[in-house]
Design a protein around this motif. Structure first.
Motif, PDB file in Angstrom:
ATOM      1  N   PRO A 288      30.413  44.283  39.978  1.00 54.18           N
ATOM      2  CA  PRO A 288      29.900  44.284  41.357  1.00 54.18           C
ATOM      3  C   PRO A 288      30.641  43.312  42.268  1.00 54.18           C
ATOM      4  O   PRO A 288      30.762  43.557  43.470  1.00 54.18           O
ATOM      5  CB  PRO A 288      28.428  43.880  41.195  1.00 54.18           C
ATOM      6  CG  PRO A 288      28.340  43.211  39.862  1.00 54.18           C
ATOM      7  CD  PRO A 288      29.369  43.886  39.015  1.00 54.18           C
ATOM      8  N   VAL A 289      31.164  42.220  41.686  1.00 51.09           N
ATOM      9  CA  VAL A 289      31.958  41.274  42.471  1.00 51.09           C
ATOM     10  C   VAL A 289      33.248  41.946  42.930  1.00 51.09           C
ATOM     11  O   VAL A 289      33.679  41.784  44.086  1.00 51.09           O
ATOM     12  CB  VAL A 289      32.279  40.008  41.648  1.00 51.09           C
ATOM     13  CG1 VAL A 289      33.160  39.054  42.442  1.00 51.09           C
ATOM     14  CG2 VAL A 289      30.995  39.318  41.214  1.00 51.09           C
ATOM     15  N   LEU A 290      33.847  42.725  42.036  1.00 47.26           N
ATOM     16  CA  LEU A 290      35.069  43.450  42.377  1.00 47.26           C
ATOM     17  C   LEU A 290      34.792  44.473  43.479  1.00 47.26           C
ATOM     18  O   LEU A 290      35.567  44.600  44.435  1.00 47.26           O
ATOM     19  CB  LEU A 290      35.616  44.145  41.137  1.00 47.26           C
ATOM     20  CG  LEU A 290      36.860  45.004  41.330  1.00 47.26           C
ATOM     21  CD1 LEU A 290      38.032  44.147  41.777  1.00 47.26           C
ATOM     22  CD2 LEU A 290      37.200  45.743  40.030  1.00 47.26           C
ATOM     23  N   ALA A 291      33.682  45.208  43.328  1.00 49.10           N
ATOM     24  CA  ALA A 291      33.316  46.191  44.349  1.00 49.10           C
ATOM     25  C   ALA A 291      33.112  45.510  45.699  1.00 49.10           C
ATOM     26  O   ALA A 291      33.540  46.011  46.742  1.00 49.10           O
ATOM     27  CB  ALA A 291      32.050  46.936  43.925  1.00 49.10           C
ATOM     28  N   LEU A 292      32.454  44.355  45.671  1.00 47.91           N
ATOM     29  CA  LEU A 292      32.228  43.599  46.906  1.00 47.91           C
ATOM     30  C   LEU A 292      33.549  43.147  47.506  1.00 47.91           C
ATOM     31  O   LEU A 292      33.731  43.162  48.730  1.00 47.91           O
ATOM     32  CB  LEU A 292      31.332  42.390  46.619  1.00 47.91           C
ATOM     33  CG  LEU A 292      30.970  41.515  47.827  1.00 47.91           C
ATOM     34  CD1 LEU A 292      30.186  42.322  48.855  1.00 47.91           C
ATOM     35  CD2 LEU A 292      30.154  40.296  47.373  1.00 47.91           C
ATOM     36  N   GLY A 293      34.495  42.768  46.645  1.00 46.21           N
ATOM     37  CA  GLY A 293      35.812  42.353  47.119  1.00 46.21           C
ATOM     38  C   GLY A 293      36.526  43.480  47.857  1.00 46.21           C
ATOM     39  O   GLY A 293      37.132  43.261  48.911  1.00 46.21           O
TER      40      GLY A 293
END
Length: 224
Positions: free
Chosen positions: A61-66
């Motif tokens: 989810p951090v990657l998606a947010l990035g």
């Protein structure tokens, strides 16, 4: 301080940091994909590690947010730059002062976004929510991700062309975005800029070349 992220400099800073974060992911992703050229077991084991490791699952989810942050801030900056251009801007030959990549970063970014959506639909979504056959590797049952990926490349040859185009778009995008991100952070003196531009072009060639080799292999050399 509260207005820093609403200013042009703040937006560029956020976009630069998120871009460098995504570059780290792309490098790791290339290493994983390169195992397709090694063996089915090597790729399946690496894919299984990425899908089951708790830290990696937290980072998803951090990657998606990035990605979302990078796209949103790139859009905001592009719109702001378009509205801020003087009337006579189009009469100035910008090719003398900038590279083709720098003038088309948003177009390249949109092409990469389109490619990302297709990639997610073909692989990530199927692995996460679809039915993928299992395989045993060293006594461990896992998804046969290798067959999922290779069968798509080998059955639909045109997809290799799409992935090759995506790799080239990534290379052009990185050739400007990499050094520009460090410039925004503050590494913008004449000594560092010449070094960063060299590293940027080299890094763009390595990543674009790496992804291209995989596409070309399945396009011309691999068989069912």
């Amino acid at each position: 301080m509260g207005n820093i992220f609403s200013s042009s400099i703040g937006k560029k800073l956020v976009m630069s940091i998120s871009g460098l974060f995504l570059i780290t992911f792309l490098s790791l992703h290339l290493f994983l994909n390169s195992l397709l050229l090694v063996s089915a077991d090597a790729f399946n084991m690496a894919a299984n590690f990425m899908s089951t490791n708790p830290l990696i699952r937290i980072m998803e989810p951090v990657l998606a947010l990035g990605f979302i942050i990078h796209i949103v801030y790139a859009t905001l900056l592009t719109l702001k730059n378009q509205t801020a251009r003087p009337i006579g801007y189009q009469n100035v030959d910008q090719r003398m002062a900038s590279t083709w990549s720098s003038r088309n970063m948003y177009v390249l970014g949109f092409a990469l976004l389109s490619f990302l959506v297709m990639h997610m639909a073909n692989f990530f979504w199927k692995i996460k929510f679809g039915t993928v056959p299992s395989v045993m590797v060293d006594g461990i049952e896992m998804h046969d991700t290798y067959t999922l990926v290779t069968s798509l490349f080998l059955t639909y040859k045109w997809i290799n062309g799409v992935y090759l185009a995506g790799a080239l778009a990534l290379g052009f995008h990185l050739s400007h975005g990499f050094w520009s991100a460090f410039q925004t952070i503050g590494w913008n003196n004449t000594v560092w800029m010449s070094r960063l531009k060299f590293v940027s072009y080299l890094f763009a060639i390595i990543l674009a070349g790496g992804y291209s080799v995989i596409s070309l292999y399945f396009w011309f050399f691999a068989s069912l």
